[in-house]
Enzyme design. Structure first.
Site, PDB file in Angstrom:
ATOM      1  N   VAL A   8      12.177 -27.510-147.674  1.00  0.00           N
ATOM      2  CA  VAL A   8      10.765 -27.220-147.441  1.00  0.00           C
ATOM      3  C   VAL A   8      10.655 -26.732-146.001  1.00  0.00           C
ATOM      4  CG1 VAL A   8       9.780 -28.787-149.161  1.00  0.00           C
ATOM      5  CG2 VAL A   8      10.304 -29.649-146.882  1.00  0.00           C
ATOM      6  N   SER A   9       9.597 -26.000-145.694  1.00  0.00           N
ATOM      7  CA  SER A   9       9.491 -25.362-144.387  1.00  0.00           C
ATOM      8  C   SER A   9       9.020 -26.280-143.271  1.00  0.00           C
ATOM      9  CB  SER A   9       8.547 -24.164-144.475  1.00  0.00           C
ATOM     10  OG  SER A   9       9.072 -23.224-145.383  1.00  0.00           O
ATOM     11  N   THR A  10       8.237 -27.308-143.610  1.00  0.00           N
ATOM     12  CA  THR A  10       7.704 -28.186-142.571  1.00  0.00           C
ATOM     13  C   THR A  10       7.743 -29.631-143.038  1.00  0.00           C
ATOM     14  OG1 THR A  10       5.421 -28.147-143.372  1.00  0.00           O
ATOM     15  CG2 THR A  10       6.066 -26.388-141.843  1.00  0.00           C
ATOM     16  N   GLN A  13       5.182 -30.568-145.870  1.00  0.00           N
ATOM     17  CA  GLN A  13       5.411 -30.160-147.252  1.00  0.00           C
ATOM     18  C   GLN A  13       6.238 -31.205-147.981  1.00  0.00           C
ATOM     19  OE1 GLN A  13       7.147 -26.282-146.632  1.00  0.00           O
ATOM     20  NE2 GLN A  13       5.194 -25.285-147.013  1.00  0.00           N
TER      21      GLN A  13
END
Length: 191
Positions: A8-10, A13
């Site tokens: 996931v990007s962050t 998330q």
């Protein structure tokens, strides 16, 4: 061995959707950072752990990489290790020549999608700025997106720094620190 890669990007998330999509992995590798960067700790660990006959599984192409070049480099690394790549959403397996061909095409499409998203975001920001409605990203919104900043935060938190000290250290507000701690505890990253 089946090696499942989740990304996931962050920190905000959730990985639940990806974890629920596949439960046959012998080992799961999880990165919480952008797919734009090729240098991701768990991806690097997965690639160094690869052995002949292994299967690398990802939920979708963009979980592995948002760059066609990086995607193809990662795929080539997997191939050179005499392992295979399986993409769940598309039911693609590189153990066949057709699977390899389709994978190359999908990598290009994934990069095109990323470029389109960037372009639309830039256009939206420009419109918002022209209307006086864009004030920029909230302070603290991106401070923990890299593995190194996350590791640093965990280290300082465990060392007993106060919320105020952490806020000063990361140049964010105390409510942001409380939010980070809450999210990290929910994800079992902090105790």
């Amino acid at each position: 061995m089946i090696r499942y890669y989740v990304r996931v990007s962050t920190l905000d998330q959730r990985i639940d959707r990806q974890l629920l999509a596949y439960d046959k992995a012998d080992r799961t590798y999880i990165d919480r950072m952008s797919g734009v960067s090729r240098d991701r700790p768990e991806l690097n660990r997965l690639l160094s752990d690869l052995r002949e006959g292994d299967i690398v599984v990802v939920k979708s192409v963009d979980r592995l990489s948002r760059s066609a070049k990086d995607f193809l480099d990662i795929s080539e690394h997997i191939k050179l290790a005499k392992a295979n790549l399986k993409i769940l959403d598309l039911n693609i397996d590189t153990s066949s020549p057709v699977g390899e061909c389709v994978l190359t095409i999908l990598a290009a499409i994934s990069q095109m999608e990323r470029n389109t998203i960037k372009q639309r975001t830039s256009e939206g920001i420009a419109i918002a700025k022209s209307l006086g409605k864009y004030t920029g990203r909230k302070i603290g919104a991106i401070a923990l997106t890299s593995q190194s900043s996350l590791d640093r935060f965990k280290r300082l938190y465990k060392a007993g720094l106060s919320k105020s000290e952490l806020a000063r250290e990361f140049n964010v507000s105390r409510p942001t620190i409380y939010h980070w701690i809450k999210v990290l505890k929910q994800r079992h990253i902090l105790k």
